[in-house]
Scaffold this motif. Structure first.
Motif, PDB file in Angstrom:
ATOM      1  N   LEU A 323       0.853  -1.190   0.000  1.00 35.63           N
ATOM      2  CA  LEU A 323       0.000   0.000   0.000  1.00 35.63           C
ATOM      3  C   LEU A 323       0.887   1.236   0.000  1.00 35.63           C
ATOM      4  CD1 LEU A 323      -2.984   1.001   0.238  1.00 35.63           C
ATOM      5  CD2 LEU A 323      -2.556   1.194   2.702  1.00 35.63           C
ATOM      6  N   THR A 324       0.678   2.114  -0.960  1.00 33.05           N
ATOM      7  CA  THR A 324       1.477   3.327  -1.082  1.00 33.05           C
ATOM      8  C   THR A 324       0.555   4.531  -1.226  1.00 33.05           C
ATOM      9  OG1 THR A 324       1.582   3.237  -3.497  1.00 33.05           O
ATOM     10  CG2 THR A 324       3.270   2.000  -2.277  1.00 33.05           C
ATOM     11  N   ASP A 325       1.138   5.705  -1.126  1.00 37.13           N
ATOM     12  CA  ASP A 325       0.345   6.916  -1.350  1.00 37.13           C
ATOM     13  C   ASP A 325      -0.216   6.940  -2.771  1.00 37.13           C
ATOM     14  OD1 ASP A 325       0.845   7.746   1.205  1.00 37.13           O
ATOM     15  OD2 ASP A 325       2.405   9.187   0.669  1.00 37.13           O
ATOM     16  N   ALA A 326       0.509   6.308  -3.691  1.00 40.63           N
ATOM     17  CA  ALA A 326       0.078   6.329  -5.099  1.00 40.63           C
ATOM     18  C   ALA A 326      -1.162   5.465  -5.332  1.00 40.63           C
ATOM     19  CB  ALA A 326       1.215   5.862  -6.000  1.00 40.63           C
ATOM     20  N   ASN A 327      -1.291   4.333  -4.601  1.00 38.09           N
ATOM     21  CA  ASN A 327      -2.443   3.450  -4.852  1.00 38.09           C
ATOM     22  C   ASN A 327      -3.468   3.469  -3.723  1.00 38.09           C
ATOM     23  OD1 ASN A 327      -1.466   1.791  -2.784  1.00 38.09           O
ATOM     24  ND2 ASN A 327      -0.518   0.326  -4.169  1.00 38.09           N
ATOM     25  N   ALA A 328      -3.240   4.263  -2.688  1.00 44.58           N
ATOM     26  CA  ALA A 328      -4.138   4.276  -1.523  1.00 44.58           C
ATOM     27  C   ALA A 328      -5.561   4.651  -1.904  1.00 44.58           C
ATOM     28  CB  ALA A 328      -3.604   5.223  -0.452  1.00 44.58           C
ATOM     29  N   ALA A 329      -5.706   5.665  -2.752  1.00 36.45           N
ATOM     30  CA  ALA A 329      -7.053   6.105  -3.136  1.00 36.45           C
ATOM     31  C   ALA A 329      -7.780   5.002  -3.901  1.00 36.45           C
ATOM     32  CB  ALA A 329      -6.973   7.374  -3.984  1.00 36.45           C
ATOM     33  N   THR A 330      -7.062   4.285  -4.758  1.00 36.21           N
ATOM     34  CA  THR A 330      -7.682   3.196  -5.520  1.00 36.21           C
ATOM     35  C   THR A 330      -8.099   2.057  -4.604  1.00 36.21           C
ATOM     36  OG1 THR A 330      -6.336   3.747  -7.457  1.00 36.21           O
ATOM     37  CG2 THR A 330      -7.331   1.559  -7.401  1.00 36.21           C
ATOM     38  N   VAL A 331      -7.212   1.665  -3.690  1.00 37.95           N
ATOM     39  CA  VAL A 331      -7.542   0.594  -2.745  1.00 37.95           C
ATOM     40  C   VAL A 331      -8.727   1.009  -1.873  1.00 37.95           C
ATOM     41  CG1 VAL A 331      -6.716  -0.722  -0.761  1.00 37.95           C
ATOM     42  CG2 VAL A 331      -5.229  -0.378  -2.744  1.00 37.95           C
ATOM     43  N   GLY A 332      -8.705   2.253  -1.414  1.00 37.35           N
ATOM     44  CA  GLY A 332      -9.817   2.745  -0.606  1.00 37.35           C
ATOM     45  C   GLY A 332     -11.128   2.703  -1.370  1.00 37.35           C
ATOM     46  N   SER A 333     -11.076   3.057  -2.653  1.00 41.23           N
ATOM     47  CA  SER A 333     -12.272   3.032  -3.494  1.00 41.23           C
ATOM     48  C   SER A 333     -12.796   1.613  -3.661  1.00 41.23           C
ATOM     49  CB  SER A 333     -11.964   3.640  -4.865  1.00 41.23           C
ATOM     50  OG  SER A 333     -13.052   3.494  -5.743  1.00 41.23           O
ATOM     51  N   ILE A 334     -11.886   0.648  -3.859  1.00 43.38           N
ATOM     52  CA  ILE A 334     -12.301  -0.755  -3.997  1.00 43.38           C
ATOM     53  C   ILE A 334     -13.028  -1.212  -2.742  1.00 43.38           C
ATOM     54  CG2 ILE A 334     -11.461  -3.129  -4.163  1.00 43.38           C
ATOM     55  CD1 ILE A 334      -9.148  -2.020  -5.895  1.00 43.38           C
ATOM     56  N   CYS A 335     -12.442  -0.921  -1.589  1.00 45.45           N
ATOM     57  CA  CYS A 335     -13.046  -1.355  -0.321  1.00 45.45           C
ATOM     58  C   CYS A 335     -14.394  -0.686  -0.097  1.00 45.45           C
ATOM     59  CB  CYS A 335     -12.106  -1.041   0.843  1.00 45.45           C
ATOM     60  SG  CYS A 335     -10.571  -1.984   0.805  1.00 45.45           S
ATOM     61  N   GLN A 336     -14.486   0.584  -0.470  1.00 44.24           N
ATOM     62  CA  GLN A 336     -15.738   1.318  -0.287  1.00 44.24           C
ATOM     63  C   GLN A 336     -16.827   0.772  -1.215  1.00 44.24           C
ATOM     64  OE1 GLN A 336     -17.356   3.853  -2.350  1.00 44.24           O
ATOM     65  NE2 GLN A 336     -18.874   4.258  -0.778  1.00 44.24           N
ATOM     66  N   ARG A 337     -16.465   0.487  -2.464  1.00 47.11           N
ATOM     67  CA  ARG A 337     -17.452  -0.013  -3.424  1.00 47.11           C
ATOM     68  C   ARG A 337     -17.870  -1.445  -3.114  1.00 47.11           C
ATOM     69  NH1 ARG A 337     -16.308   0.729  -9.474  1.00 47.11           N
ATOM     70  NH2 ARG A 337     -18.525   0.160  -9.468  1.00 47.11           N
TER      71      ARG A 337
END
Length: 695
Positions: A323-337
């Protein structure tokens, strides 16, 4: 190993690798013997197919039907030489359990051929004395459930019946097992897990419980009484897992045992409550997941349990995920969706072997084809996201199925009145919608949000995708949804003038997602532009109060682009009637021009109040150093038009704007008087004066 396992008329000699029936050796193949030894050694516990393969065929790749062949041979031997007792239970899709009571003896106690069969008194639960629990060992860590576990263990201290409810895949089974392990020391007679998921016949509930506890139930009639007699003086915790498909029988058995066994406690898990006296409900929530945000950092994302679960499972794949700052938003979006549902996350993570996080996120639009990588040893319904929801859907009545499908046209949450207006029909009469909706809430397919002045109801995103597949009258329902909210926001715009803003927002702000969904449909290929124009025309106030300027601008621009010669003047006027500064900048000439045009249209249709409201916007746009006199003239005209309609927010805004005009003209006394009048109007409307009303 010198142990001897005795069960029924059999003795299993581990060291001599021999099975005796009534003291006589029974011919048994090597593999069948090893399978039997493993199952008997772990009697009462589930032994998965993978575990059997690893133990009986170590390092060898074999077909699964090898197990089935040897188990079938074992069943024949036990049935032929036995006494009619049930020994092996198949747990569909997972493995096997040896369910007969087992007594451990030493080889020194082995005697000559037995003169008689051992005592088979049904009321003696031998398994309870043989071990303290049958809880399976977990192979992964439990993440983000500390508070839930603390709540469950506290409830068990205060209540004898605790039921965990929640949507499919949220982790009720895992929590039940972990809670059971935490309270082992409270129950001298152990903690026992009865898995009801494999059952197809509700009448087998009592048998499964009896098998797990080692109580012999020889007849269906009187089985509960026999079981209750065996447990009457036992202080134990019985975990009834996955009750929803046999809910009536599970409730009946649980209630009978609770009444007859004063020291017995039950921890049940189900997608709906048992609904019996003394039940304490724990609703198991999804794991917290971050809202979509491009600014999400890795450190901030790790604060959410759903992300931590995703990261741990992804790291375990061995592909070097981090998990990095670069992919954090994408991972967060996956978990949220994925709604923070642990099973959905577990199904999604293995796709990282072939997809990047960004590709995985995009693939969630086709999630039911994407999320199919479940554990081989899991129940079939837990191996794909679609099968998981299928399990709940198949348990619904026809009316519940129709309602669930129609609920998919809503976005976010909706009030009962809105749901009824959209979904009611000959199949679902309006007076039945409330009861059906409550039933879906009870079954954990719909979530109820008590925030605000009234309950609002919604579907998790994955459930909404599933339900939309079942919607046979989609076009009609989406039209009804859009038309309803066009009418609702027309009413909201009228009410806004005389309703305290906080109260108004509590009523209407939560419908913003339904507004977005309705607009997307209306201006889409299968939509209706006429309905879209009405939606935009009546939603200016909501966008403004929420401060969503860019979204508001997008829809106004798109709507104005769709205006045609046949568009009614009143609709065009309303489209042009946003409040000053919401879509245009204050000094944008188009703001003034469109307000004047709207005023002219309202004049033609005879709507004096709306004419005054847009002249207020035009006058405010002209309160500039080189046009202040014109601005004040327009404001006074606006004031004259709106004053006859009584105490309204538009009147207060008009008085406040005139105060500013007088201030610019150097007339401080008149400016203060007008300002006080504006404040008085706001007070009369229930709006507390604040800084925005001060000069």
């Amino acid at each position: 190993m010198t142990e001897v396992f005795a069960f029924g008329p059999f003795q299993l000699l581990a060291a001599r690798r021999e099975l005796l029936a009534h003291g006589v050796p029974v011919t048994l193949g090597q593999r069948a013997f090893e399978i039997l030894l493993l199952l008997v050694n772990r009697h009462g516990q589930l032994v998965t197919k993978d575990e059997l393969m690893a133990e009986v065929w170590p390092g060898v790749v074999v077909e699964e039907n090898n197990i089935q062949v040897h188990v079938s041979a074992l069943r024949k031997v036990l049935a032929t030489a036995g006494d009619g007792e049930r020994y092996l239970l198949t747990v569909a899709g997972r493995g096997y359990r040896f369910v007969a009571p087992v007594k451990r003896e030493s080889a020194a106690e082995l005697k000559a051929p037995l003169a008689s069969a051992p005592d088979r008194t049904p009321a003696v639960p031998a398994a309870i004395g043989a071990a303290s629990n049958n809880l399976p060992q977990q192979l992964t860590t439990l993440i983000g459930r500390e508070a839930d576990l603390a709540d469950i263990t506290a409830r068990l201290a205060a209540h004898r019946l605790v039921t965990l409810t929640g949507s499919g895949g949220v982790g009720k089974t895992r929590l039940s097992i972990e809670a059971g392990r935490k309270v082992l020391d409270r129950y001298p007679d152990g903690v026992w897990l009865a898995e009801l998921a494999p059952l197809n016949d509700p009448q087998l509930v009592t048998s499964i419980i009896g098998d797990v506890l080692g109580a012999s139930l020889n007849a269906a009639s009187g089985a509960i009484e026999t079981l209750a007699s065996a447990l009457k003086n036992k202080q134990l915790l019985l975990i009834l897992d996955n009750c929803e498909h046999v809910i009536a029988e599970a409730a009946r058995v649980a209630e009978a045992l609770m009444r007859c066994c004063p020291r017995l406690s039950i921890l049940a898990s189900s997608r709906e409550r048992l609904a019996i006296a003394g039940e304490s409900i724990v609703r198991v929530p999804s794991l917290p997941a971050p809202e979509a945000s491009g600014a999400l950092t890795a450190a901030r994302a790790r604060e959410y349990a759903a992300v931590r679960l995703f990261v741990e499972r992804a790291s375990a794949l061995g592909g070097g995920f981090a998990l990095t700052d670069a992919n954090a938003a994408t991972v967060g979006s996956i978990c949220q969706r994925l709604d923070g549902i642990p099973l959905a996350i577990e199904l999604a993570v293995p796709r990282l072997k072939v997809l990047s996080p960004e590709q995985l996120a995009r693939g969630l639009d086709e999630r039911f084809r994407l999320l199919t990588a479940g554990s081989r040893t899991a129940l079939p319904r837990q191996q794909t996201l679609h099968a998981l929801i299928d399990w709940s859907y198949d348990l619904l009545s026809d009316a519940e199925k129709i309602l669930l499908a129609r609920l998919s046209v809503f976005f976010g949450t909706a009030a009962l009145a809105s749901i009824t207006a959209v979904v009611a029909s000959a199949e679902i009469p309006a007076e039945q919608v409330g009861d059906l909706l409550l039933s879906l809430v009870e079954k954990s397919l719909v979530h109820a949000d008590p925030a605000g002045g009234e309950f609002r109801y919604g579907l998790l995103e994955s459930t909404r995708y599933y339900a939309s597949e079942k919607l046979v009258d989609a076009s009609r329902m989406r039209r009804r949804h859009a038309e309803h909210f066009a009418a609702r926001f027309a009413q909201a715009t009228t009410e806004w003038e005389t309703t305290p803003t906080r109260q108004w927002m509590a009523c209407y702000a939560s419908d913003i997602d339904n507004l977005r969904g309705a607009l997307e449909w209306a201006f889409g290929t299968d939509g209706d532009v006429t309905v879209g124009l009405e939606l935009v025309a009546h939603s200016h106030v909501l966008w403004a109060e929420l401060g969503l300027i860019l979204e508001h601008r997008r829809w106004v621009v798109e709507a104005l682009d769709k205006v045609a010669k046949g568009t009614p003047s009143e609709v065009t006027a309303r489209l042009l009637s946003w409040q000053a500064g919401d879509v245009r900048e204050l000094d944008d000439p188009a703001d003034y021009d469109e307000a004047v045009r709207a005023a002219s249209l309202y004049r033609k249709v005879g709507d004096g109040f709306q004419e005054g409201r847009v002249l207020l916007r035009a006058g405010t746009a002209r309160l500039l150093p080189d046009s202040v006199d014109e601005g004040e003239r327009l404001l006074r005209k606006a004031h004259a038009l709106v004053r006859p309609f009584g105490t309204t927010k538009t009147l207060a805004r008009c008085l406040s704007a005139l105060a500013s005009a007088r201030l610019f003209a150097g007339d401080l006394s008149d400016a203060r008087s007008l300002h006080r009048q504006a404040v008085d109007v706001y007070r009369d409307l229930g709006e507390a004066p604040d800084d925005r009303h001060d000069l």
